[in-house]
Design a protein around this motif. Structure first.
Motif, mmCIF file in Angstrom:
data_model
loop_
_atom_site.group_PDB
_atom_site.id
_atom_site.type_symbol
_atom_site.label_atom_id
_atom_site.label_comp_id
_atom_site.label_asym_id
_atom_site.label_seq_id
_atom_site.Cartn_x
_atom_site.Cartn_y
_atom_site.Cartn_z
ATOM 1 N N LYS A 26 0.841 -1.212 0.000
ATOM 2 C CA LYS A 26 0.000 0.000 0.000
ATOM 3 C C LYS A 26 0.870 1.253 0.000
ATOM 4 O O LYS A 26 0.594 2.209 -0.718
ATOM 5 C CB LYS A 26 -0.954 0.008 1.197
ATOM 6 N N ALA A 27 1.923 1.249 0.795
ATOM 7 C CA ALA A 27 2.828 2.405 0.829
ATOM 8 C C ALA A 27 3.508 2.596 -0.529
ATOM 9 O O ALA A 27 3.631 3.730 -1.009
ATOM 10 C CB ALA A 27 3.869 2.237 1.938
ATOM 11 N N ALA A 28 3.936 1.512 -1.152
ATOM 12 C CA ALA A 28 4.594 1.606 -2.464
ATOM 13 C C ALA A 28 3.616 2.070 -3.539
ATOM 14 O O ALA A 28 3.976 2.853 -4.429
ATOM 15 C CB ALA A 28 5.207 0.255 -2.840
ATOM 16 N N ALA A 107 -3.367 -4.231 -8.366
ATOM 17 C CA ALA A 107 -3.962 -3.301 -7.398
ATOM 18 C C ALA A 107 -4.942 -2.383 -8.108
ATOM 19 O O ALA A 107 -4.767 -2.039 -9.281
ATOM 20 C CB ALA A 107 -2.880 -2.474 -6.713
ATOM 21 N N SER A 108 -5.963 -1.999 -7.375
ATOM 22 C CA SER A 108 -6.966 -1.050 -7.843
ATOM 23 C C SER A 108 -7.089 0.041 -6.778
ATOM 24 O O SER A 108 -7.248 -0.260 -5.599
ATOM 25 C CB SER A 108 -8.301 -1.769 -8.032
ATOM 26 N N VAL A 109 -7.007 1.305 -7.220
ATOM 27 C CA VAL A 109 -6.994 2.424 -6.278
ATOM 28 C C VAL A 109 -7.976 3.497 -6.745
ATOM 29 O O VAL A 109 -8.036 3.833 -7.920
ATOM 30 C CB VAL A 109 -5.579 3.043 -6.164
ATOM 31 N N TRP A 110 -8.703 4.055 -5.801
ATOM 32 C CA TRP A 110 -9.703 5.083 -6.035
ATOM 33 C C TRP A 110 -9.201 6.348 -5.341
ATOM 34 O O TRP A 110 -8.909 6.318 -4.143
ATOM 35 C CB TRP A 110 -11.005 4.582 -5.418
ATOM 36 N N THR A 111 -9.092 7.466 -6.087
ATOM 37 C CA THR A 111 -8.611 8.713 -5.479
ATOM 38 C C THR A 111 -9.485 9.897 -5.889
ATOM 39 O O THR A 111 -9.357 10.414 -6.989
ATOM 40 C CB THR A 111 -7.140 9.027 -5.862
ATOM 41 N N PRO A 112 -10.363 10.356 -5.006
ATOM 42 C CA PRO A 112 -11.070 11.609 -5.275
ATOM 43 C C PRO A 112 -10.044 12.745 -5.378
ATOM 44 O O PRO A 112 -9.001 12.712 -4.722
ATOM 45 C CB PRO A 112 -11.959 11.799 -4.045
ATOM 46 N N PHE A 113 -10.345 13.761 -6.220
ATOM 47 C CA PHE A 113 -9.394 14.859 -6.401
ATOM 48 C C PHE A 113 -10.076 16.201 -6.629
ATOM 49 O O PHE A 113 -11.242 16.265 -7.018
ATOM 50 C CB PHE A 113 -8.450 14.567 -7.578
ATOM 51 N N LYS A 114 -9.283 17.242 -6.403
ATOM 52 C CA LYS A 114 -9.608 18.607 -6.806
ATOM 53 C C LYS A 114 -8.392 19.115 -7.576
ATOM 54 O O LYS A 114 -7.260 18.979 -7.108
ATOM 55 C CB LYS A 114 -9.879 19.500 -5.599
ATOM 56 N N PHE A 115 -8.644 19.697 -8.756
ATOM 57 C CA PHE A 115 -7.558 20.151 -9.623
ATOM 58 C C PHE A 115 -7.522 21.676 -9.647
ATOM 59 O O PHE A 115 -8.541 22.324 -9.855
ATOM 60 C CB PHE A 115 -7.728 19.606 -11.045
ATOM 61 N N TYR A 116 -6.311 22.211 -9.438
ATOM 62 C CA TYR A 116 -6.101 23.658 -9.454
ATOM 63 C C TYR A 116 -5.048 24.001 -10.500
ATOM 64 O O TYR A 116 -4.046 23.308 -10.633
ATOM 65 C CB TYR A 116 -5.609 24.148 -8.091
ATOM 66 N N PHE A 129 -7.239 4.019 -10.628
ATOM 67 C CA PHE A 129 -5.965 3.489 -11.095
ATOM 68 C C PHE A 129 -5.975 1.971 -11.055
ATOM 69 O O PHE A 129 -6.479 1.376 -10.101
ATOM 70 C CB PHE A 129 -4.821 3.937 -10.181
ATOM 71 N N LYS A 130 -5.358 1.360 -12.055
ATOM 72 C CA LYS A 130 -5.012 -0.053 -12.025
ATOM 73 C C LYS A 130 -3.487 -0.110 -12.119
ATOM 74 O O LYS A 130 -2.882 0.532 -12.975
ATOM 75 C CB LYS A 130 -5.622 -0.821 -13.199
ATOM 76 N N LEU A 131 -2.889 -0.862 -11.210
ATOM 77 C CA LEU A 131 -1.439 -0.990 -11.172
ATOM 78 C C LEU A 131 -1.056 -2.459 -11.125
ATOM 79 O O LEU A 131 -1.843 -3.299 -10.688
ATOM 80 C CB LEU A 131 -0.850 -0.300 -9.936
ATOM 81 N N TYR A 132 0.166 -2.749 -11.568
ATOM 82 C CA TYR A 132 0.694 -4.090 -11.400
ATOM 83 C C TYR A 132 2.100 -4.002 -10.832
ATOM 84 O O TYR A 132 2.786 -3.003 -10.985
ATOM 85 C CB TYR A 132 0.661 -4.895 -12.703
#
Length: 155
Positions: A26-28, A107-116, A129-132
């Motif tokens: 998770k940290a990586a 791995a599958s990751v969900w990240t809500p965001f605000k863009f400036y 995100f999908k990662l391997y």
């Protein structure tokens, strides 16, 4: 009795080491994703590219001109070019880590965001995100985002 204790201790160590590995992963994974956004803020396309494979699937869930929800494919090389082209404002995508699911090397990751753009709010949404796992590193191979201008509470 000693065999049962030894077996129990070994079983406990196995579960404990699996939990530690999951925390390390998770940290990586978080580091990989943050490297992408740190590269965006720095305008460093090489930094962004270092954590994403060349043939990444890069998509956006958006509305077409008729207001229908569609999935649009984006060109990763154009994204890298835009990041590396000098611009006056810092592109700052502020994320929160939602769920991180890991199964072996996927791995599958969900990240809500605000863009400036600089200090000016542009839009918000969610990245998926999908990662391997490649050895000790994680690479992004699929990224989907949504985008909207309102209802931006990051939950």
């Amino acid at each position: 009795m000693k065999r049962i204790l030894v077996f129990g201790a070994l079983l406990g160590l196995l579960f404990f080491s699996n939990n530690l590995q999951a925390q390390d992963d998770k940290a990586a994974i978080k580091k990989t994703i943050m490297t992408m956004f740190d590269g965006m803020r720095a305008g460093d396309s090489s930094m962004v590219h270092s954590v994403i494979i060349d043939d990444v699937v890069f998509q956006r869930v958006t509305k077409d001109r008729q207001g229908n929800t569609v999935v649009a494919n984006s060109d990763f090389q154009n994204f890298l070019k835009a990041i590396g082209t000098p611009h006056d404002e810092i592109w700052d995508e502020q994320i929160e880590f939602g769920s991180i699911h890991i199964d072996g090397d996927l791995a599958s990751v969900w990240t809500p965001f605000k863009f400036y753009r600089g200090k000016k709010f542009s839009h918000c949404g969610v990245n998926s995100f999908k990662l391997y796992k490649t050895g000790d590193d994680w690479k992004i191979f699929h990224l989907v985002d949504t985008s909207r201008k309102d209802n931006c509470a990051m939950e």
